[in-house]
Design a protein around this motif. Structure first.
Motif, PDB file in Angstrom:
ATOM      1  N   ILE A   1      41.578  36.766  48.965  1.00 12.76           N
ATOM      2  CA  ILE A   1      41.422  37.626  47.789  1.00 12.76           C
ATOM      3  C   ILE A   1      40.250  37.121  46.962  1.00 12.76           C
ATOM      4  CG2 ILE A   1      42.452  38.372  45.599  1.00 12.76           C
ATOM      5  CD1 ILE A   1      45.175  38.241  46.901  1.00 12.76           C
ATOM      6  N   GLU A   2      39.372  38.034  46.566  1.00 16.11           N
ATOM      7  CA  GLU A   2      38.285  37.726  45.633  1.00 16.11           C
ATOM      8  C   GLU A   2      38.478  38.552  44.371  1.00 16.11           C
ATOM      9  OE1 GLU A   2      34.328  38.001  47.053  1.00 16.11           O
ATOM     10  OE2 GLU A   2      34.656  36.702  48.796  1.00 16.11           O
ATOM     11  N   ILE A   3      38.429  37.896  43.229  1.00 16.38           N
ATOM     12  CA  ILE A   3      38.574  38.572  41.941  1.00 16.38           C
ATOM     13  C   ILE A   3      37.339  38.277  41.107  1.00 16.38           C
ATOM     14  CG2 ILE A   3      39.950  38.775  39.825  1.00 16.38           C
ATOM     15  CD1 ILE A   3      42.339  37.723  41.445  1.00 16.38           C
ATOM     16  N   THR A   4      36.687  39.295  40.603  1.00 17.51           N
ATOM     17  CA  THR A   4      35.529  39.102  39.733  1.00 17.51           C
ATOM     18  C   THR A   4      35.768  39.802  38.397  1.00 17.51           C
ATOM     19  OG1 THR A   4      34.397  41.053  40.667  1.00 17.51           O
ATOM     20  CG2 THR A   4      33.917  38.919  41.673  1.00 17.51           C
ATOM     21  N   GLY A   5      35.130  39.266  37.362  1.00 15.77           N
ATOM     22  CA  GLY A   5      35.309  39.817  36.021  1.00 15.77           C
ATOM     23  C   GLY A   5      36.636  39.431  35.396  1.00 15.77           C
ATOM     24  N   TRP A   6      37.230  38.304  35.846  1.00 14.71           N
ATOM     25  CA  TRP A   6      38.553  37.869  35.375  1.00 14.71           C
ATOM     26  C   TRP A   6      38.476  37.386  33.931  1.00 14.71           C
ATOM     27  CZ3 TRP A   6      43.586  37.787  36.705  1.00 14.71           C
ATOM     28  CH2 TRP A   6      44.412  36.792  36.181  1.00 14.71           C
ATOM     29  N   ARG A   7      39.280  38.012  33.047  1.00 19.09           N
ATOM     30  CA  ARG A   7      39.348  37.595  31.637  1.00 19.09           C
ATOM     31  C   ARG A   7      40.708  37.030  31.288  1.00 19.09           C
ATOM     32  NH1 ARG A   7      38.968  42.156  28.104  1.00 19.09           N
ATOM     33  NH2 ARG A   7      39.768  43.394  29.835  1.00 19.09           N
ATOM     34  N   GLY A   8      41.666  37.164  32.193  1.00 18.57           N
ATOM     35  CA  GLY A   8      43.010  36.712  31.892  1.00 18.57           C
ATOM     36  C   GLY A   8      43.722  37.597  30.901  1.00 18.57           C
ATOM     37  N   ALA A   9      43.280  38.861  30.774  1.00 15.94           N
ATOM     38  CA  ALA A   9      43.956  39.802  29.886  1.00 15.94           C
ATOM     39  C   ALA A   9      45.381  40.028  30.400  1.00 15.94           C
ATOM     40  CB  ALA A   9      43.202  41.126  29.833  1.00 15.94           C
ATOM     41  N   GLU A  10      46.266  40.406  29.507  1.00 15.97           N
ATOM     42  CA  GLU A  10      47.686  40.541  29.852  1.00 15.97           C
ATOM     43  C   GLU A  10      47.899  41.442  31.060  1.00 15.97           C
ATOM     44  OE1 GLU A  10      51.906  42.046  27.798  1.00 15.97           O
ATOM     45  OE2 GLU A  10      50.043  41.964  26.618  1.00 15.97           O
ATOM     46  N   LYS A  11      47.186  42.571  31.106  1.00 15.32           N
ATOM     47  CA  LYS A  11      47.364  43.520  32.208  1.00 15.32           C
ATOM     48  C   LYS A  11      46.814  42.955  33.509  1.00 15.32           C
ATOM     49  CE  LYS A  11      47.272  47.579  29.170  1.00 15.32           C
ATOM     50  NZ  LYS A  11      47.145  46.848  27.898  1.00 15.32           N
ATOM     51  N   GLU A  12      45.747  42.177  33.441  1.00 14.93           N
ATOM     52  CA  GLU A  12      45.202  41.537  34.631  1.00 14.93           C
ATOM     53  C   GLU A  12      46.175  40.500  35.186  1.00 14.93           C
ATOM     54  OE1 GLU A  12      40.524  41.793  33.104  1.00 14.93           O
ATOM     55  OE2 GLU A  12      41.480  39.858  33.463  1.00 14.93           O
ATOM     56  N   VAL A  13      46.703  39.658  34.304  1.00 10.52           N
ATOM     57  CA  VAL A  13      47.631  38.611  34.730  1.00 10.52           C
ATOM     58  C   VAL A  13      48.879  39.226  35.350  1.00 10.52           C
ATOM     59  CG1 VAL A  13      49.110  36.731  33.942  1.00 10.52           C
ATOM     60  CG2 VAL A  13      46.778  36.923  33.061  1.00 10.52           C
ATOM     61  N   ALA A  14      49.405  40.269  34.719  1.00  7.24           N
ATOM     62  CA  ALA A  14      50.633  40.896  35.211  1.00  7.24           C
ATOM     63  C   ALA A  14      50.448  41.426  36.629  1.00  7.24           C
ATOM     64  CB  ALA A  14      51.050  42.025  34.272  1.00  7.24           C
ATOM     65  N   PHE A  15      49.307  42.074  36.878  1.00  8.97           N
ATOM     66  CA  PHE A  15      49.101  42.622  38.214  1.00  8.97           C
ATOM     67  C   PHE A  15      48.826  41.521  39.230  1.00  8.97           C
ATOM     68  CE2 PHE A  15      46.369  44.055  41.651  1.00  8.97           C
ATOM     69  CZ  PHE A  15      47.212  44.989  42.236  1.00  8.97           C
ATOM     70  N   VAL A  16      47.979  40.553  38.907  1.00  5.75           N
ATOM     71  CA  VAL A  16      47.622  39.520  39.877  1.00  5.75           C
ATOM     72  C   VAL A  16      48.842  38.674  40.246  1.00  5.75           C
ATOM     73  CG1 VAL A  16      46.223  37.439  40.241  1.00  5.75           C
ATOM     74  CG2 VAL A  16      45.193  39.482  39.236  1.00  5.75           C
ATOM     75  N   GLU A  17      49.735  38.443  39.294  1.00  8.44           N
ATOM     76  CA  GLU A  17      50.949  37.697  39.610  1.00  8.44           C
ATOM     77  C   GLU A  17      51.786  38.448  40.651  1.00  8.44           C
ATOM     78  OE1 GLU A  17      54.684  35.410  37.436  1.00  8.44           O
ATOM     79  OE2 GLU A  17      53.292  36.631  36.233  1.00  8.44           O
ATOM     80  N   ARG A  18      51.915  39.755  40.483  1.00 11.36           N
ATOM     81  CA  ARG A  18      52.638  40.554  41.466  1.00 11.36           C
ATOM     82  C   ARG A  18      51.895  40.558  42.809  1.00 11.36           C
ATOM     83  NH1 ARG A  18      57.086  41.138  42.054  1.00 11.36           N
ATOM     84  NH2 ARG A  18      57.234  43.323  42.687  1.00 11.36           N
ATOM     85  N   LEU A  19      50.583  40.679  42.759  1.00 11.25           N
ATOM     86  CA  LEU A  19      49.773  40.700  43.975  1.00 11.25           C
ATOM     87  C   LEU A  19      49.983  39.425  44.794  1.00 11.25           C
ATOM     88  CD1 LEU A  19      47.492  41.893  45.753  1.00 11.25           C
ATOM     89  CD2 LEU A  19      45.856  40.818  44.187  1.00 11.25           C
ATOM     90  N   PHE A  20      49.975  38.275  44.132  1.00  6.08           N
ATOM     91  CA  PHE A  20      50.162  37.011  44.836  1.00  6.08           C
ATOM     92  C   PHE A  20      51.559  36.923  45.450  1.00  6.08           C
ATOM     93  CE2 PHE A  20      46.763  34.037  42.857  1.00  6.08           C
ATOM     94  CZ  PHE A  20      45.788  34.966  43.152  1.00  6.08           C
ATOM     95  N   SER A  21      52.539  37.527  44.811  1.00  8.20           N
ATOM     96  CA  SER A  21      53.893  37.496  45.372  1.00  8.20           C
ATOM     97  C   SER A  21      53.996  38.378  46.612  1.00  8.20           C
ATOM     98  CB  SER A  21      54.919  37.940  44.320  1.00  8.20           C
ATOM     99  OG  SER A  21      54.843  39.344  44.071  1.00  8.20           O
ATOM    100  N   TRP A  22      53.191  39.443  46.688  1.00  4.58           N
ATOM    101  CA  TRP A  22      53.200  40.328  47.857  1.00  4.58           C
ATOM    102  C   TRP A  22      52.447  39.718  49.033  1.00  4.58           C
ATOM    103  CZ3 TRP A  22      51.109  44.596  44.172  1.00  4.58           C
ATOM    104  CH2 TRP A  22      52.142  45.056  43.351  1.00  4.58           C
ATOM    105  N   ALA A  23      51.404  38.929  48.730  1.00  2.00           N
ATOM    106  CA  ALA A  23      50.539  38.372  49.777  1.00  2.00           C
ATOM    107  C   ALA A  23      51.136  37.058  50.283  1.00  2.00           C
ATOM    108  CB  ALA A  23      49.122  38.164  49.234  1.00  2.00           C
ATOM    109  N   THR A  24      52.097  37.159  51.166  1.00  6.41           N
ATOM    110  CA  THR A  24      52.858  35.981  51.593  1.00  6.41           C
ATOM    111  C   THR A  24      52.068  35.053  52.508  1.00  6.41           C
ATOM    112  OG1 THR A  24      53.781  37.313  53.394  1.00  6.41           O
ATOM    113  CG2 THR A  24      55.065  37.156  51.356  1.00  6.41           C
ATOM    114  N   ALA A  25      50.952  35.520  53.070  1.00  2.00           N
ATOM    115  CA  ALA A  25      50.132  34.692  53.965  1.00  2.00           C
ATOM    116  C   ALA A  25      48.822  34.271  53.303  1.00  2.00           C
ATOM    117  CB  ALA A  25      49.845  35.443  55.261  1.00  2.00           C
ATOM    118  N   LEU A  26      48.752  34.365  51.992  1.00  2.00           N
ATOM    119  CA  LEU A  26      47.493  34.118  51.279  1.00  2.00           C
ATOM    120  C   LEU A  26      47.025  32.674  51.466  1.00  2.00           C
ATOM    121  CD1 LEU A  26      45.423  35.429  49.394  1.00  2.00           C
ATOM    122  CD2 LEU A  26      46.804  34.641  47.456  1.00  2.00           C
ATOM    123  N   LYS A  27      45.757  32.518  51.878  1.00  2.00           N
ATOM    124  CA  LYS A  27      45.190  31.196  52.113  1.00  2.00           C
ATOM    125  C   LYS A  27      43.992  30.889  51.224  1.00  2.00           C
ATOM    126  CE  LYS A  27      47.898  29.792  55.457  1.00  2.00           C
ATOM    127  NZ  LYS A  27      48.953  30.793  55.238  1.00  2.00           N
TER     128      LYS A  27
END
Length: 317
Positions: free
Chosen positions: A223-249
């Motif tokens: 996963i590549e993320i650009t323009g990351w500000r750590g805004a509440e909506k960004e954090v909420a989605f990325v946290e869910r995304l990481f939980s879905w990506a069970t093979a993330l390296k």
């Protein structure tokens, strides 16, 4: 002749037939009729306003390019207006700007329809766009019944302060075999100054099932993320995304240009708090590498081979 660039042809009518042509760029003019027959063509870029007669019984644009590898098409009006012959070698598709909540579902430009034209794509790129005031405008993403089978998915998000989790959840649910995801939060300094929160009752977070429903992205390892500000909506989605990506390296995060110093360090800790221990995470600012956290020795051995697809796509489009 290998390349053709057209910027303002007379009458907006373009007819190109060539056995040897490799690249075509159509830029900044009202296109009324288009015919391309180019058996050797590798790259086609369309950045025009399509002045088509949507009521015509004949397609206004006919494209025959069986060897095409890279296609950028920004204005799709449906199969009655645009006809693509079979493109078995198409690998890179830039599908333009997709409005999450358009003014009108019946606008002639329907970018979701373009995605239905192809079965398999190596890399798919499009921009998800929100208006400032979406009120109760229809939700277009649900009109996207399927995506091509893709290996690399590159999404640019222009949220304008809205929640985008529901839309991205729906997109990812249709391409669960994706191996690499490039997610860009497109916020300029000027937009930051003007950005305000959603009004009460905003529909941008609907439907809310993305917050609780599980999604298996077992092939997604980068996963590549650009323009990351750590805004509440960004954090909420990325946290869910990481939980879905069970093979993330591998994860690479590039902070927004407004983020520096101690704020960047705090954002590193926020993201690492919900990262998997086996994930290798790299943080970058616009000045270069900020921090690299290696979750296991396996991360050091991972090659960035899939990154080449994103790099190649951006260099050609």
């Amino acid at each position: 002749m290998d390349n053709v660039g057209l910027h303002n042809p007379s009458g907006g009518i373009v007819n190109i037939r060539s056995e040897s042509l490799l690249q075509i760029e159509l830029t900044d003019f009202a296109l009324k009729q288009l015919t391309i027959v180019a058996p050797a063509l590798k790259l086609l870029k369309e950045r025009c306003y399509m002045d088509f007669d949507v009521n015509s019984s004949e397609p206004a644009a006919k494209i025959s390019a069986p060897q095409l590898i890279s296609l950028e098409w920004n204005y799709y009006c449906g199969p009655r207006s645009v006809q693509f012959d079979k493109m078995a070698n198409l690998s890179f598709l830039y599908a333009g700007r997709l409005p999450a909540h358009p003014f009108n579902l019946y606008l002639p430009h329907n970018p979701t329809g373009l995605l239905h034209c192809f079965e398999h794509i190596v890399c798919l790129y499009f921009t998800l766009v929100y208006r400032k005031d979406i009120a109760n405008h229809p939700y277009l993403i649900e009109e996207m019944p399927r995506l091509p089978h893709v290996m690399l998915l590159s999404l640019n998000v222009e949220a304008k302060g809205h929640s985008f989790g529901a839309s991205l959840f729906h997109v990812l649910r249709m391409c669960t075999n994706v191996r690499k995801l490039a997610l860009a939060f497109d916020v300029s300094t000027e937009q930051l100054e003007e950005e305000t929160g959603c009004p009460s009752g905003c529909v941008c977070d609907q439907p809310p099932n993305w917050k609780t429903e599980e999604l298996q992205l077992s092939c997604l390892w980068n996963i590549e993320i650009t323009g990351w500000r750590g805004a509440e909506k960004e954090v909420a989605f990325v946290e869910r995304l990481f939980s879905w990506a069970t093979a993330l390296k591998e994860v690479r995060v590039t902070f927004h240009q407004s983020i520096t110093g101690s704020i960047a360090e705090d954002l590193c800790q926020t993201l690492l708090s919900f990262s998997r221990p086996e994930t290798c995470t790299e943080f970058r600012t616009h000045g270069g590498l900020f921090k690299k956290v290696v979750g296991s020795s396996l991360c050091l051995a991972l090659a960035g081979s899939l990154s080449l697809g994103i790099i190649w796509l951006h260099s050609t489009l």
